[in-house]
Write a protein that holds these residues in place. Structure first.
Motif, mmCIF file in Angstrom:
data_model
loop_
_atom_site.group_PDB
_atom_site.id
_atom_site.type_symbol
_atom_site.label_atom_id
_atom_site.label_comp_id
_atom_site.label_asym_id
_atom_site.label_seq_id
_atom_site.Cartn_x
_atom_site.Cartn_y
_atom_site.Cartn_z
ATOM 1 N N PHE A 1 125.387 83.137 7.094
ATOM 2 C CA PHE A 1 124.513 84.308 7.004
ATOM 3 C C PHE A 1 124.835 85.180 5.792
ATOM 4 C CE2 PHE A 1 124.698 83.355 11.667
ATOM 5 C CZ PHE A 1 123.447 82.749 11.715
ATOM 6 N N LEU A 2 125.934 84.886 5.114
ATOM 7 C CA LEU A 2 126.270 85.582 3.867
ATOM 8 C C LEU A 2 125.627 84.917 2.655
ATOM 9 C CD1 LEU A 2 130.053 86.199 4.608
ATOM 10 C CD2 LEU A 2 128.267 87.959 4.512
ATOM 11 N N THR A 3 125.877 83.633 2.483
ATOM 12 C CA THR A 3 125.472 82.948 1.246
ATOM 13 C C THR A 3 124.338 81.952 1.447
ATOM 14 O OG1 THR A 3 127.061 81.157 1.599
ATOM 15 C CG2 THR A 3 127.845 83.106 0.400
ATOM 16 N N GLY A 4 124.038 81.628 2.689
ATOM 17 C CA GLY A 4 123.064 80.574 2.967
ATOM 18 C C GLY A 4 123.720 79.215 3.147
ATOM 19 N N ARG A 5 125.004 79.119 2.901
ATOM 20 C CA ARG A 5 125.718 77.852 3.061
ATOM 21 C C ARG A 5 127.042 78.095 3.786
ATOM 22 N NH1 ARG A 5 124.953 72.878 1.070
ATOM 23 N NH2 ARG A 5 126.726 71.432 1.087
ATOM 24 N N MET A 6 127.176 77.490 4.953
ATOM 25 C CA MET A 6 128.405 77.640 5.724
ATOM 26 C C MET A 6 129.600 77.154 4.908
ATOM 27 S SD MET A 6 129.413 75.953 9.422
ATOM 28 C CE MET A 6 127.969 76.605 10.260
ATOM 29 N N GLY A 7 130.655 77.950 4.907
ATOM 30 C CA GLY A 7 131.873 77.593 4.200
ATOM 31 C C GLY A 7 131.952 78.101 2.781
ATOM 32 N N GLN A 8 130.865 78.687 2.271
ATOM 33 C CA GLN A 8 130.859 79.176 0.883
ATOM 34 C C GLN A 8 131.263 80.645 0.845
ATOM 35 O OE1 GLN A 8 127.432 78.151 -1.549
ATOM 36 N NE2 GLN A 8 127.532 80.134 -2.573
ATOM 37 N N SER A 9 132.246 80.965 0.030
ATOM 38 C CA SER A 9 132.717 82.340 -0.090
ATOM 39 C C SER A 9 131.649 83.221 -0.732
ATOM 40 C CB SER A 9 133.987 82.395 -0.937
ATOM 41 O OG SER A 9 134.325 83.736 -1.253
ATOM 42 N N PRO A 10 131.489 84.460 -0.232
ATOM 43 C CA PRO A 10 130.564 85.390 -0.877
ATOM 44 C C PRO A 10 131.159 86.060 -2.109
ATOM 45 C CG PRO A 10 131.573 86.459 0.990
ATOM 46 C CD PRO A 10 132.087 85.036 0.981
ATOM 47 N N GLY A 11 132.431 85.789 -2.399
ATOM 48 C CA GLY A 11 133.063 86.384 -3.571
ATOM 49 C C GLY A 11 133.825 87.663 -3.298
ATOM 50 N N TYR A 12 133.900 88.065 -2.049
ATOM 51 C CA TYR A 12 134.671 89.245 -1.642
ATOM 52 C C TYR A 12 134.883 89.123 -0.140
ATOM 53 C CZ TYR A 12 130.506 91.355 0.504
ATOM 54 O OH TYR A 12 129.426 91.609 1.310
ATOM 55 N N ASP A 13 135.627 90.050 0.451
ATOM 56 C CA ASP A 13 135.898 90.032 1.884
ATOM 57 C C ASP A 13 135.065 91.128 2.558
ATOM 58 O OD1 ASP A 13 137.034 90.500 4.471
ATOM 59 O OD2 ASP A 13 138.896 89.546 3.828
ATOM 60 N N PRO A 14 133.947 90.769 3.215
ATOM 61 C CA PRO A 14 133.086 91.801 3.797
ATOM 62 C C PRO A 14 133.785 92.682 4.836
ATOM 63 C CG PRO A 14 131.882 89.736 3.622
ATOM 64 C CD PRO A 14 133.310 89.436 3.301
ATOM 65 N N LEU A 15 134.653 92.104 5.668
ATOM 66 C CA LEU A 15 135.312 92.931 6.677
ATOM 67 C C LEU A 15 136.239 93.949 6.031
ATOM 68 C CD1 LEU A 15 136.017 93.763 9.526
ATOM 69 C CD2 LEU A 15 137.604 91.822 9.663
ATOM 70 N N ALA A 16 137.044 93.520 5.066
ATOM 71 C CA ALA A 16 137.934 94.467 4.385
ATOM 72 C C ALA A 16 137.122 95.565 3.700
ATOM 73 C CB ALA A 16 138.801 93.726 3.368
ATOM 74 N N PHE A 17 136.024 95.165 3.055
ATOM 75 C CA PHE A 17 135.170 96.149 2.384
ATOM 76 C C PHE A 17 134.583 97.127 3.397
ATOM 77 C CE2 PHE A 17 130.978 97.495 0.863
ATOM 78 C CZ PHE A 17 131.307 98.032 -0.375
ATOM 79 N N ALA A 18 134.102 96.608 4.535
ATOM 80 C CA ALA A 18 133.473 97.460 5.548
ATOM 81 C C ALA A 18 134.470 98.439 6.152
ATOM 82 C CB ALA A 18 132.848 96.596 6.636
ATOM 83 N N ILE A 19 135.706 97.999 6.387
ATOM 84 C CA ILE A 19 136.715 98.884 6.962
ATOM 85 C C ILE A 19 136.988 100.068 6.036
ATOM 86 C CG2 ILE A 19 139.161 99.054 7.567
ATOM 87 C CD1 ILE A 19 138.941 96.111 8.528
ATOM 88 N N THR A 20 137.227 99.779 4.773
ATOM 89 C CA THR A 20 137.521 100.845 3.813
ATOM 90 C C THR A 20 136.353 101.813 3.692
ATOM 91 O OG1 THR A 20 139.013 99.409 2.568
ATOM 92 C CG2 THR A 20 138.144 101.329 1.421
#
Length: 485
Positions: free
Chosen positions: A82-101
């Protein structure tokens, strides 16, 4: 020392949980579609968090594991499609870490939302990653209707899901762990219209051959009960301040309370949410009360009162509200929907209900899109900021001789232009709480402490009067307010 005596008249802010779900499965709320750049995803998420803060909410429930995948860097499960359209592909950052901050910077708690058993959602289009459980542990996976599901009675399934959750609790500064209403799947029918049975015959036969004596339904419930119990114990063993929340289907069993009809979650989802609440295996329960007040067979006020009666351990009751049912022009002849006033009246009922202390909105898309001027109602209802209720039962005793948290040290550096407020927060501060008196009452602002432990916060005042300052610890306990020297 700060002038504590002058701050004695500062009233503490009210306490009320004001949460909202951010659903990522099928891109319900975020990101708006798979394949956006990292920067586009970040900007969309910041806009949602800004909206939550603008409406004076105080928590977001962020879905990080929609279907045995991850919206964070994980060695256990693949990146979500649901991030990139391809399971296993990194979006280039960590969404959870970004969301927490980003959430903490806005005075919002962030609860990580996990689906314990779903392996593949019907909206999934990507090739399955070799890292996914469907490939790595096919013996755990069952096809059920349009879904693929981990078998809840397979002992290694619960162990794996608990390992996933422990991994997040250890590595991320989350405020809560949250699971939703999907235990066994909601029942589906096959092409012939016949009700499908969940295919757990393999583990059932092994259980019987090993001398198990429970009936099949009780055996299924026992597996779910053990998972919920162990989830609570293991999270608390790692970080006792991390809240554990569960959001079950809003009806435990039909005729509880009398006159209520609907799906039997106890018998169909094998979810004994009343037991979990009464055993204290959660810090908050958020039953999904997704019906209007005037619907007698699923009466919102009757169900709310019934759940409050089950709260024998005095945990928090924060019902889920179906805010996404609000429509711009709801009518009998148009799409089914509610006026925004319905949600306002439900919040009013929760505030009147002894034992309930907040609510969670499903989902943030409705708050963003503002149907039927929903935001006007929420601005009025949430006119004053509120603190998340404390979880005193998880908190350790205060140091010997103390009856309250120690307040921060505050100093006004008047020689600087503009003047700067220096705040030295104690260790384990979650938020600094700043209170200003205005002609219309008190305002409240929450700020995270400095990212480096034991470092002061320097806050330019820019012409404002110095605020009274307190600290909120990770358990939600509030110190006395003090004024700067």
């Amino acid at each position: 020392m700060a002038a504590a005596a002058d701050a004695a008249e500062v009233p503490p802010p009210p306490r009320e949980f004001r949460g909202v779900w951010i659903a990522t499965v099928a891109n319900i709320d975020w990101p708006s579609r798979p394949g956006l750049t990292a920067e586009q995803q970040k900007q969309e998420l910041l806009a949602l968090l800004d909206r939550a803060a603008e409406l004076r909410l105080n928590a977001v429930i962020f879905q990080v594991r929609p279907m045995a995948d991850a919206l964070y860097e994980s060695a256990l499960e693949p990146w979500s499609e649901f991030l990139t359209g391809r399971m296993g592909q990194s979006p280039g950052y960590d969404p959870l870490a970004f969301a927490i901050t980003a959430a903490h910077a806005r005075g919002l708690e962030l609860h990580a939302w996990f689906n314990p058993y779903r392996a593949r959602h019907p909206s999934s289009r990507s090739p399955i990653s070799d890292k996914h459980l469907i490939r790595r542990r096919p013996e755990w996976i069952k096809t059920y209707g349009t879904h693929q599901w981990m078998n809840p009675t397979h002992p290694e399934v619960a162990a794996h899901t608990l390992a996933v959750i422990r991994d997040v609790v250890r590595r991320y500064d989350i405020d809560g762990v949250h699971i939703d209403d999907y235990f066994y799947p909601y029942r589906e029918r096959g092409p012939d219209g016949q009700l499908l049975l969940f295919p757990d015959e393999d583990t059932w036969q092994k259980y019987r051959q090993a001398g198990g004596t429970l009936g099949r339904d009780d055996w299924r419930r026992a597996a779910i009960n053990a998972f919920v119990r162990d989830l609570y114990r293991e999270v608390k063993a790692l970080k006792p301040w991390v809240k554990v929340g569960i959001s079950p289907f809003g009806i435990w069993r039909p005729n509880h309370p009398p006159g209520i009809t609907g799906l039997d979650a106890f018998a169909e989802l094998y979810a004994d949410a009343r037991l979990w609440f009464q055993e204290g295996w959660c810090d908050y329960l958020a039953p999904q009360l997704y019906w209007p007040i005037a619907q007698p067979r699923q009466s919102f006020p009757k169900l709310l009162a019934w759940w409050a009666e089950q709260n024998t351990q005095r945990r928090h009751l924060w019902p889920g509200l179906y805010t996404s049912r609000v429509r711009e022009r709801p009518s009998e002849n148009g799409p089914k929907g509610w006026p925004a006033q319905e949600i306002a009246e439900q919040i009013a009922l929760i505030r009147q209900q002894r034992g309930a202390s907040g609510a969670i909105h499903f989902s943030i898309k409705a708050l963003r899109d503002n149907p039927d001027r929903l935001a006007d109602h929420l601005h009025r209802l949430y006119a004053e900021a509120a603190l998340v209720p404390a979880i005193d039962w998880s908190a350790p005793p205060l140091p010997l001789g103390l009856t309250q948290l120690p307040p921060p040290r505050c100093q006004l550096l008047r020689q600087q232009q503009p003047p700067v407020l220096r705040i030295d927060p104690p260790r384990d501060t979650r938020f600094l709480v700043l209170r200003h008196r205005t002609a219309r009452g008190w305002t409240t602002r929450l700020l995270p402490p400095p990212s480096e432990p034991q470092q002061p916060l320097h806050l330019p005042l820019e012409g404002e009067a110095a605020p009274a300052v307190a600290v909120l610890d990770r358990f939600g306990r509030l110190s006395p307010f003090v004024l700067p020297e």
